[in-house]
Structures are given as structure tokens and as C-alpha cells.
Design an enzyme around this catalytic site. Structure first.
Site, PDB file in Angstrom:
ATOM      1  CB  SER A 179      59.738  25.886  59.688  1.00  0.00           C
ATOM      2  OG  SER A 179      59.357  24.653  60.235  1.00  0.00           O
ATOM      3  CB  SER A 185      56.049  24.203  58.890  1.00  0.00           C
ATOM      4  OG  SER A 185      56.501  25.371  59.572  1.00  0.00           O
ATOM      5  CE  LYS A 226      54.745  28.459  58.705  1.00  0.00           C
ATOM      6  NZ  LYS A 226      56.020  28.032  59.332  1.00  0.00           N
TER       7      LYS A 226
END
Length: 485
Positions: free
Chosen positions: A194, A170, A85
Site C-alpha cells: 500500500s 491504498s 494518510k
């Protein structure tokens, strides 16, 4: 997609390592095959748009690992690419941006601790994936999976059909990329939902670890009391292997000191097909999506599967707090200011206030959906001893632990609590407790649904037992069909 005789799609760590040993695959071939697949389906075709940056050194690193294969002390991820990420720092020539244009030149000089751990285990840092901007802490008005720098990530199960936000977030890019077979596994981060949200939305396995099990140093923060990185993979086995590679005490993150007596470097002994036999699982039906009958039916089917595997499922009531906490906003201001002060000179923002003003200069491009969360945080105190902040944090801890999860689990002698997708993720997040989500099926429109187990601190091994037992008995995951686009 095949490379020579090796089947790339839905492959696992075990498959790849066996192919390496049998000289049927090299790391260079594996990286090249994933690059080809990303070009075909992430950048073209359905344009999933999950990968932000490819490590320009990936093939060179792969070649070096191929040359050294077979030497002593090579880790379980040796020669396998991992996607991070894009809020996790790496010393490779890739920026760490959180999806924000303000950070597009944020090139780190060293790895985050978790990145070092992955390298130590032999992984190739393959690339960075898109995410909800600032880990979905910029504006609640935009969809999950959107960032100013990377655009919108799509859910591979419903390209052109699902709503934009249906990709989850996210850690949207990690979820979509791993589901789409752009890598074997990836790393996401979670403050509240997330990892669990995009994992369940993209029909993969996600582990949100206990706070402190995995270091957060050199990861762009939201809130020190809830932030953690965690593994995302297509199988419980691969997620468990990745988790073991990521743990470790980091002197730069005091929270990891609490994990020293609890962390494992190998969770695979807990991959038990009979893990649900004799287990007690609690479920509060109010946390299920009763407005979506198909989703509810999938969870009901999973519950029956638990029972068939020897578990006792108990209906419980989890106390729900109505208190509106501002902890995340207080901590975001303090933590982001601390982080931005360490960024290189090429980064034009050195504080949250700078970020807000930077975005205002080109609002259509830099803050398409506003920046209400940034502005709310900026108005609060950054004093860690602020009385209101301390009161809110104490309330969060008390209502999520002694008056919440601890109370229910002790009263009913539970091994875990069951949730649907990321519904209910906020309570374990506030407590710093772990969760794992596993694919449970699909609605008639193709929407993935996941079952999520949550329990008390450092119970990852037990959660892996439960998740593996269900996964192996149900085998619900199906790869998305990207070739039809």
C-alpha cells in the site's frame, strides 16, 4: 506555480530550507501556495481529489513557526507542510476516518506517535489525504483509491485516460498528492503493497520500512504483524530525511523495541551516488510483468543501468508459497475492535460488527462495492491464541523468511532483490522486511513504472544507497502536466 520568486513545483526539502534561510520564503507563504495549488488542481481543473481535509490551523501554525525560526534545535522538516494518510491520528481539528462514513466524526484527542515525531522535526500537519477505504480492506470489488467518504482519487498522469484503479493504493491520496505537488512529502501506510503500489503508480519514491522501525500506535490498523507507516516523496533524498524523522521507540507499540539498536535518525549519509557499485542484485524474472512489453523494457533498461553503475545482477528463483493465509483477516478483526473501543462517543460504531451493520443501513452510499473483507473477518476468531491463526502466521513467517527471502539472499549473497512496482510485495510484507521504490520511466500511454528494491530487516540504509545511486544516474521522474486541464 511560483510564490514570489520561489519555484514551488518539484521543490525539495533542501530548496525550501535554503529559501527560508535566505528570507525568500516563509512557511505562511508556502502553505498559502500549496492551498492555491490544491484549489486549482485537486478541487478544480483535473480534480485529482486526493486531499480529504485541510488542517484549519495550518496557517496559524505556519505563522508561529515563522516567528520562531532560527531558534536552537529546530528539526530538518521545520516549517514544511506534510500530508497524512487519513488513517493516522492527529490532535488537530481533523477527523481520522480511513475513508469510512462511520468514522467521519472520529476526532482524536492526541497525536499518533508518528505525528508527534513529525511535529518534533518541525513539520506542519497540513492535511489528511484520501485512501482506499479501510486501507483497501473492505472490498476487493472496488477500485484502489475509492472511499465512501472521499470518492475516487485520480492518477495525475492519466486523468480521463487511465482506469480508476491505476492510481494504486491504498495510500492513493498520498501518492497522487505528492506527485501533483500538493506538498513536498507525505506519509502512507502499508500492510502489503500500500506504499509501494501508489508510489510506483504515481512516479514517486516510497519506503516501506521494516516492521517496528516506525510506530503504529493511533493508526487505524489492519494487521499488527504487517502494518507500518512510511515516507512518500518525489526524491530519495526527501524520503530519507522523512524516514529519519519518523523513527523512534514508542512504549505503546512493542514492535518498535526491536528497532532501538538499528534505527537511525538521519539516513542522509547513505545518499551515495556509487551505492550500486559492487552491489549484488537478484531478480526473479517471473515477478516482472511479461504481459506488458513496454513495462518490461523499462525494467530491462534499469537493469542495464545497474550494471553500468557497477552492480552485478543475478537471475534467481524465489520460492513461491501457494498457501492461502487468513492472517490479515484474523488480525483485522482483533485490531479494529481494539481500536474502535477507544474512539470518542460521537463515533457510532465500537466494533467491526457495528461497522458492518452501520454500512447495511445505507448500502449505496456506505458500501457501494460491498464489504466482503469486513464480513469475512467478522466470521473469524479474535482470539490471538486461536490455533488456526497461529498456524497461518507461522506458515507466513517461515515461507517468507527462512524458506523465501532469507534463503535466496544468503544463497546468492545479495544486497537486495529487484521487483517491478509492487509485484512481489506480499513476501517482504509478511516477513516484515523493508522495500523502496523509485521512478524508472513511463510507457507510451504515460503510465509510470517503478523499480523496487527489497532486502532483510533493518536494511533501510543499504536500500537508500541503492535507490539513490539509480535515481541520480537515471533521473526518470517527470512531473505530471496538470495545467493543460
Amino acid at each position: 506555480m511560483k510564490t514570489n520568486t520561489f519555484q514551488l513545483n518539484e521543490t525539495t526539502i533542501k530548496d525550501i530550507q535554503q529559501a527560508f534561510r535566505n528570507h525568500k520564503l516563509t512557511s505562511v507563504e508556502l502553505v498559502e501556495a500549496y492551498l492555491e495549488r490544491i484549489r486549482a488542481f485537486d478541487q478544480n481543473g483535473p480534480k485529482i481529489n486526493s486531499v480529504l481535509t485541510i488542517n484549519p490551523d495550518a496557517l496559524k501554525i505556519a505563522a508561529q513557526l515563522d516567528e520562531n525560526r532560527g531558534q536552537d534545535n529546530q528539526g530538518p522538516l521545520y516549517g514544511i507542510p506534510v500530508l497524512l494518510k487519513d488513517n493516522i491520528e492527529t490532535a488537530d481539528p481533523m477527523p481520522t476516518t480511513a475513508g469510512a462514513i462511520a468514522l467521519e466524526h472520529n476526532f482524536a484527542k492526541e497525536d499518533a506517535f508518528v505525528t508527534k515525531q513529525l511535529r518534533n522535526a518541525g513539520a506542519i500537519i497540513f492535511g489528511k489525504v484520501n485512501l482506499s477505504e479501510w486501507a483497501y480492506f473492505m472490498s476487493q470489488d472496488g477500485p484502489s483509491g475509492y472511499s465512501s467518504l472521499g470518492g475516487q482519487v485520480l492518477n495525475p498522469y492519466g486523468v480521463g485516460v487511465f482506469k480508476a484503479e491505476d492510481v494504486g493504493g491504498s495510500s492513493s491520496g498520498t501518492g497522487a498528492a505528492i506527485a501533483s505537488n500538493f506538498a513536498v512529502f507525505g506519509v502512507g501506510t502499508e500492510t502489503s503493497g500500500s506504499i509501494l503500489s501508489p508510489s510506483s503508480a504515481n512516479s514517486i519514491v516510497g519506503i516501506k520500512p521494516t516492521l517496528g522501525l516506525i510506530s503504529r500506535s493511533r493508526i487505524i490498523p489492519i494487521a499488527e504483524s504487517q502494518d507500518t507507516a512510511g515516507p512518500m516523496a518525489r526524491t530519495v533524498t526527501d524520503a530519507a530525511i522523512l524516514l529519519g524523522a519518523m523513527t523512534g521507540v514508542d512504549e505503546q507499540d512493542a514492535a518498535t523495541l526491536t528497532s532501538a539498536e538499528h534505527a537511525l535518525t538521519d539516513y542522509t549519509p547513505h545518499l551515495k551516488k556509487d551505492g550500486l557499485n559492487g552491489a549484488r542484485i537478484g531478480v526473479d524474472l517471473s515477478f516482472l510483468n511479461n504481459k506488458a512489453p513496454e513495462e518490461r523494457a523499462i525494467i530491462d533498461e534499469a537493469i542495464e543501468q545497474f550494471k553500468a553503475l557497477g552492480a552485478t545482477v543475478v537471475e534467481v528463483t524465489i520460492p513461491k508459497s501457494t498457501f492461502e493465509s487468513d492472517v490479515l483477516w484474523y488480525e483485522f478483526k482483533r485490531n479494529v475492535n481494539d481500536y474502535l473501543r477507544t474512539t470518542p462517543a460521537e463515533v457510532p460504531v465500537k466494533s467491526l460488527a457495528d461497522v458492518i451493520e452501520f454500512n447495511k443501513k445505507d448500502p449505496e452510499r456506505r458500501m457501494k462495492f460491498g464489504q466482503a473483507e469486513l464480513e469475512k473477518a467478522q466470521k473469524l476468531s479474535d482470539d490471538p491464541n486461536d490455533s488456526t491463526y497461529l498456524e497461518h502466521r507461522e506458515t507466513d513467517l517461515r515461507t517468507s523468511t527462512s524458506e523465501g527471502l532469507d534463503l535466496v539472499m544468503r544463497e546468492h549473497q545479495l544486497d537486495a532483490l529487484l521487483f517491478q512496482n509492487n509485484r512481489g510485495a506480499d513476501m517482504p510484507a509478511k516477513a516484515g522486511y523493508p522495500s523502496i521504490t523509485v521512478p524508472a520511466g513511463y510507457t507510451s500511454s504515460g503510465h509510470p513504472v517503478g523499480v523496487t528494491f527489497s532486502a532483510q530487516a533493518f536494511s533501510e540504509a543499504r536500500l537508500i544507497e541503492l535507490a539513490f545511486s539509480y535515481e541520480q544516474a537515471s533521473l526518470k521522474r517527470k512531473a505530471p502536466d496538470l495545467e493543460s486541464y
